[in-house]
Design a protein around this motif. Sequence first.
Motif, PDB file in Angstrom:
ATOM      1  N   GLN A  56      15.583  -6.891   4.761  1.00 16.61           N
ATOM      2  CA  GLN A  56      14.147  -7.213   4.868  1.00 16.61           C
ATOM      3  C   GLN A  56      13.345  -6.227   4.015  1.00 16.61           C
ATOM      4  OE1 GLN A  56      12.542  -9.542   6.844  1.00 16.61           O
ATOM      5  NE2 GLN A  56      13.563  -9.744   8.821  1.00 16.61           N
ATOM      6  N   GLY A  57      13.674  -4.937   4.163  1.00 12.08           N
ATOM      7  CA  GLY A  57      12.951  -3.919   3.391  1.00 12.08           C
ATOM      8  C   GLY A  57      13.141  -4.134   1.898  1.00 12.08           C
TER       9      GLY A  57
ATOM     10  N   TRP B 226      16.701 -12.462  -1.716  1.00 12.33           N
ATOM     11  CA  TRP B 226      16.203 -13.480  -0.805  1.00 12.33           C
ATOM     12  C   TRP B 226      17.363 -14.288  -0.213  1.00 12.33           C
ATOM     13  CZ3 TRP B 226      12.516 -13.705   2.092  1.00 12.33           C
ATOM     14  CH2 TRP B 226      12.042 -14.896   2.611  1.00 12.33           C
ATOM     15  N   GLN B 227      18.298 -14.640  -1.081  1.00 11.17           N
ATOM     16  CA  GLN B 227      19.472 -15.389  -0.587  1.00 11.17           C
ATOM     17  C   GLN B 227      20.278 -14.544   0.393  1.00 11.17           C
ATOM     18  OE1 GLN B 227      21.006 -16.251  -4.476  1.00 11.17           O
ATOM     19  NE2 GLN B 227      20.535 -18.434  -4.320  1.00 11.17           N
ATOM     20  N   VAL B 228      20.410 -13.246   0.072  1.00  8.13           N
ATOM     21  CA  VAL B 228      21.171 -12.359   0.959  1.00  8.13           C
ATOM     22  C   VAL B 228      20.512 -12.329   2.341  1.00  8.13           C
ATOM     23  CG1 VAL B 228      21.773  -9.935   1.380  1.00  8.13           C
ATOM     24  CG2 VAL B 228      22.124 -10.927  -0.870  1.00  8.13           C
ATOM     25  N   LEU B 229      19.200 -12.177   2.338  1.00  5.17           N
ATOM     26  CA  LEU B 229      18.486 -12.124   3.619  1.00  5.17           C
ATOM     27  C   LEU B 229      18.693 -13.427   4.397  1.00  5.17           C
ATOM     28  CD1 LEU B 229      16.561 -10.658   5.520  1.00  5.17           C
ATOM     29  CD2 LEU B 229      14.652 -11.517   4.188  1.00  5.17           C
TER      30      LEU B 229
ATOM     31  N   GLY C 105       3.467   3.994  -3.412  1.00  3.11           N
ATOM     32  CA  GLY C 105       2.673   4.355  -2.224  1.00  3.11           C
ATOM     33  C   GLY C 105       2.016   3.163  -1.564  1.00  3.11           C
ATOM     34  N   ARG C 106       1.951   2.068  -2.286  1.00  5.96           N
ATOM     35  CA  ARG C 106       1.347   0.870  -1.675  1.00  5.96           C
ATOM     36  C   ARG C 106       2.353   0.096  -0.837  1.00  5.96           C
ATOM     37  NH1 ARG C 106      -2.215   0.320  -6.257  1.00  5.96           N
ATOM     38  NH2 ARG C 106      -0.651  -0.785  -7.454  1.00  5.96           N
ATOM     39  N   LEU C 107       3.642   0.430  -0.977  1.00  6.30           N
ATOM     40  CA  LEU C 107       4.661  -0.316  -0.234  1.00  6.30           C
ATOM     41  C   LEU C 107       4.535  -0.023   1.248  1.00  6.30           C
ATOM     42  CD1 LEU C 107       7.807   0.345  -2.478  1.00  6.30           C
ATOM     43  CD2 LEU C 107       6.424  -1.728  -2.404  1.00  6.30           C
ATOM     44  N   ARG C 108       4.279  -1.009   2.039  1.00  2.00           N
ATOM     45  CA  ARG C 108       4.200  -0.832   3.483  1.00  2.00           C
ATOM     46  C   ARG C 108       4.970  -1.962   4.153  1.00  2.00           C
ATOM     47  NH1 ARG C 108       2.851   3.444   2.234  1.00  2.00           N
ATOM     48  NH2 ARG C 108       1.002   4.638   2.769  1.00  2.00           N
ATOM     49  N   HIS C 109       6.056  -1.609   4.832  1.00  2.00           N
ATOM     50  CA  HIS C 109       6.877  -2.614   5.507  1.00  2.00           C
ATOM     51  C   HIS C 109       7.608  -1.892   6.641  1.00  2.00           C
ATOM     52  CE1 HIS C 109      10.310  -5.328   6.197  1.00  2.00           C
ATOM     53  NE2 HIS C 109       9.507  -6.265   5.752  1.00  2.00           N
TER      54      HIS C 109
END
Length: 655
Positions: A495-496, A630-633, A434-438
């Motif tokens: 990104q998500g 991270w590399q994929v992004l 529930g803390r995930l906000r993006h």
Amino acid sequence: ARVASDAAALLAFKAKADPSNRLAFFPAANDSSDDHCRWPGVGCSGDGRVVRLVLEAAGLHGAFASGTLDRLNQLRVLSLKANSLAGPIPDLSRLLNLKALFLGRNRFGGSFPASVLSLHRLRTLDLSNNHLSGPIPPALAALDRLYVIRLESNRFSGSIPPFNQSSLKNFNVSYNNFSGAVPVTATLSSFDASAFSGNPWLCGEVVRKECGSHFLFFHRGGGGGGGSSSSSNGSGNGSRIAPPPANTLRGKHEEILLPGSASPSQKMHKRAVVAIGFLAGSLLVIGIFGVSLVMQKRRRKMKQGEILSPVKHNNNNNNGGADASPEPNVESYNQEIESGNNELIAAAALAMSEEKVKKLAKSGCLVFCAGEAQVYSLEQLMKASAEMLGRGSVGTTYKAVLDERLIVTVKRLDAAKLGATGKEAFERHMDMVGRLRHPNLVPLRAYFQAKEERLLVYDYQPNGSLHSLIHGSRSTRPKPLHWTSCLKIAEDVAQGLAYVHQASRLVHGNIKSSNVLLGSEFEACLADNCLSFLVEPSESQDSSGYRAPETRKSNDQLTTRSDIYAFGVLLLELLTGKPPLQQPLLMATDLPAWVRSTREDGADDERLMMIIDIAAACVQLSPDSRPTTWQVLKMIQEVKEADTGDNDSDSASLS
Ligand SMILES: Nc1ncnc2c1ncn2[C@@H]1O[C@H](COP(=O)(O)OP(=O)(O)OP(=O)(O)O)[C@@H](O)[C@H]1O
């Protein structure tokens, strides 16, 4: 008169920001009254002037209109945090006494509000988690009282201004599109690298990344025959991907180009995008009108407060799988309404008896996540008009309309499908999720658990799923996506996912096209985040095509690398239009030819080849050989960069 004008400013704000009439602001009986000081969230000075307005998580979903709150020239604190206000941030330059401005977690768009630069008393500026774009004016570095600057999770771009205010103690620009060297000032150097993370193009001492040497991920074996080698601009070490040849697109008339994705034939596509936008807008209006007509009709039939017994959904998707997805999109509503089949819409309030709701309300409470205020009660939620969207691996998902305006998605977890997760473990896990906000994650707003019942409440995403977009649904035909739209969706999802993996160190565990939903601006958002923790391994076979080989027997093996495998399969699904189970088992070297054979556009385009490379890297059998999120992004953004390099004018529309 000033007091009356403050009340009028508040009412004018409410008129535009609060179409659902949630705020209890009532016009005063006479002009000189200071009744408005007792309105919720309003604080006044002794002389009745408004100095504080805090309307956090108040369900505001209209616009912050200009000529409203900016008239409150005694305002010290303004917080409209965690609402769904959309549109631009208005001119605030008259709020010369403002010390704290919290506009985070809304849907504001447009550019950085330049009027903020004239607020010399400002100590806190929080614009985080919105859709703001464009550069940050360097003059922000001249506001010398700033203590907090929070701009994270927007779409800001350009360079970071040389902030060096000694007052600045809380700073976050992560998850934007900033680029270039971070200025080496004493203040900026004092912040942790995490304050800058999620901006792959930032470099320099502060973020501990060398500038100038642009790392290329696309190393193709020497020789590079058949148009498959990365080309360089001939500048030696600092090689960049050369712009692709023009006119490589074919069959563009049959392709969908999502807003925010770029194309070489931009002018034509821009027109197409406007047309799609207009069409979607019209459908939305017609849809809302249609739905409200049906709702009205239904309400007339219902006695007040009555909870209907469930009606059979004529398109249950028991396997939660690839076909016959009962998408709740506007088109399907229209079809249902036109065909006079109201059954789909007139579903019951979450299929529970009133007695049971009462019992439940006594045995547990609805927990709102991320410190957000309780905007509705369990009873309100259970009495909402509800429509079943489908059945998945953990339970049944409903769309619920509260108070005729607020639309949420409720997932009713099926105890039989869940593992033996105890009450406390469930709570702990849901608190974390529930803390995930993006901007690219569907937020979990609240959860509920009582003895035999577990509910999860999410934001409703209005534009259907990627699954329906690619493969069609009951009411839409499958259409190929332009590959630049694939790129945009892939970037959004990455990104998500990068946020889930990095910010929370959680694992998504169920990446698939029906769990990628399209938001109000057609941004792709990951849904059902991190629920695999709750499921028995045998219950999640429906998404087997996305499951990494090492996880096929047990959910214990789910890791960030298995998420990457699923992401690779999703990328191939995006590019080829083929669901995972129809994707052939190919060696990485054979993938490009297969993918290209399925596409009409860009088959020879170097950038398409790069995306195929990324997918091939992700679906490696050995988890250790797969790239990190991270590399994929970074790789995806590198492809995007190659694209914008070719079309400067396009870069503004990429987000
Ligand atoms: N927040 C949401 N907004 C709009 N539609 C949603 C939302 N969440 C889920 N849906 C849609 O509801 C349907 C059912 O979703 P559900 O999550 O129950 O099953 P699934 O995604 O098919 O399987 P799984 O449980 O494995 O994720 C899907 O078509 C999904 O796209």
